[in-house]
Motif scaffolding. Structure first.
Motif, PDB file in Angstrom:
ATOM      1  N   ALA A  95      40.510  31.738  38.850  1.00  0.00           N
ATOM      2  CA  ALA A  95      40.944  33.120  38.674  1.00  0.00           C
ATOM      3  C   ALA A  95      42.248  33.377  39.420  1.00  0.00           C
ATOM      4  O   ALA A  95      43.121  34.100  38.929  1.00  0.00           O
ATOM      5  N   SER A 136      40.087  40.794  36.465  1.00  0.00           N
ATOM      6  CA  SER A 136      39.209  39.639  36.287  1.00  0.00           C
ATOM      7  C   SER A 136      39.011  38.892  37.591  1.00  0.00           C
ATOM      8  O   SER A 136      37.901  38.448  37.910  1.00  0.00           O
ATOM      9  N   ARG A 178      36.629  40.838  39.693  1.00  0.00           N
ATOM     10  CA  ARG A 178      35.260  40.685  39.193  1.00  0.00           C
ATOM     11  C   ARG A 178      34.680  39.332  39.590  1.00  0.00           C
ATOM     12  O   ARG A 178      33.520  39.236  40.021  1.00  0.00           O
TER      13      ARG A 178
END
Length: 349
Positions: free
Chosen positions: A163, A241, A244
């Protein structure tokens, strides 16, 4: 005849080339971290399937022994009923309990076969080849398991690393979109020679050279602002993202730590229960040998002991599974007692 060498250099005034290179490198990092995540997932799935297979085998063995004990109780109840020492409903109740235990065996055997097939496939074998025989006693827990861990350990997870790399790639794409709106500076130069014959091309020939500077600026391109807004939106999506993934990783770690702690307490309680059942069984055996306890009482003590051992084996398997989940949540980094000198803190610190 002519021979020349040309050089062309584009000044990266807006940083577009550098941004594109950083974005490409970040996407390569994403693939590497995805590969690492796949390896960790495969290892965790293998361990989970192996422990599940050992747990099911232990449950089947314990349940089969309990079934034999219950069947012996039914036989004794039938004899006592014929002798007039027991009512017929006692035989019916014991028979119903025995058949319920018998009905629980086929689903366990089905789960065992399916788990063996899964384990073989995860190991790269056809399902028909089977797997080696092993039991829960073949597994060993780490000598030390943490109750809390620093958040830096969770950051080593491949999904968080991927990520982060995706966030860097989105940032690079935004830099490329911004750079396209600025002027582009290009400098080119060439040096060569011309001659009427090849023999005179590199001697006595006429030198030809040129130097050229160029600047270009898009006067009207409606797509450039839209591309910048799209890149900005992609960056915001990558940021969300990443947030998260980090929060989900911290939740997984917290759940795994809580599960390991609760498993330890459950296992300790069931170990004391199994010890008490063993003591009760020894007393029943002694009383039966002395003629004080009946065979029915001895069989009941056998059944209680087998049930206690089955519950203890299930708790041991669950603790092993939760330990595997903790190792997977921490990407296998130092969490299993390999670095006990590191101070332990709450994952949210």
């Amino acid at each position: 005849y002519g021979a020349s060498v040309g050089v062309r250099y584009r000044f990266d005034m807006g940083g577009g080339i550098d941004s594109s290179l950083r974005a490409a490198a970040a996407r390569a990092d994403v693939r590497q971290h995805e590969l690492a995540a796949a390896r960790h997932a495969l290892a965790a799935n293998l361990a989970t399937a192996a422990i599940t297979r050992a747990r099911l085998a232990a449950q089947i063995e314990s349940l089969s022994a309990i079934l034999r004990t219950q069947q012996s109780l039914v036989d004794l109840a039938q004899v006592r009923t014929r002798l007039g020492h027991a009512a017929p409903d006692e035989v019916s109740a014991l028979t119903a309990q025995t058949e319920q235990t018998r009905a629980a065996l086929p689903p366990l055997r089905k789960q065992l076969q399916q788990t063996e097939h899964l384990l073989a496939v995860l190991a790269g074998r056809p399902p028909g080849q089977g797997v080696p025989v092993f039991t829960l006693e073949d597994f060993r827990l780490p000598e030390r398991l943490p109750v809390t861990v620093p958040s830096e350990w969770a950051r080593r997870r491949p999904d968080i690393q991927a990520a982060e790399a995706a966030l860097r790639a989105a940032h690079g794409d935004l830099g490329v979109a911004i750079a396209r709106q600025y002027p582009q500076f290009t400098l080119s130069a060439s040096l060569g020679s011309q001659a009427l014959t090849t023999s005179a091309l590199f001697g006595g020939s006429a030198a030809v050279w040129s130097v050229l500077g160029q600047i270009s600026q898009p006067l009207f391109n409606a797509s450039l602002p839209a591309e910048r807004r799209a890149a900005q939106a992609a960056l915001e999506a990558a940021t969300a993202s990443y947030q998260r993934v980090v929060l989900e990783a911290l939740r997984n770690v917290a759940d795994a730590l809580s599960a390991v702690e609760q498993d330890a307490q459950t296992l300790a309680a069931l170990a004391r229960s199994a010890q008490a059942a063993e003591e009760q069984h020894r007393v029943a055996v002694s009383q039966h040998r002395a003629g004080v306890a009946s065979p029915v009482q001895l069989l009941v003590a056998d059944q209680l002991l087998l049930q206690a051992r089955s519950n203890l084996a299930a708790a041991q398997a669950q603790r092993l599974l939760d330990t595997v989940a903790l190792g997977a949540a921490m990407a296998g980094e130092t969490v299993l007692g390999q670095n006990p000198q590191v101070p332990l803190r709450h994952p949210q610190e």
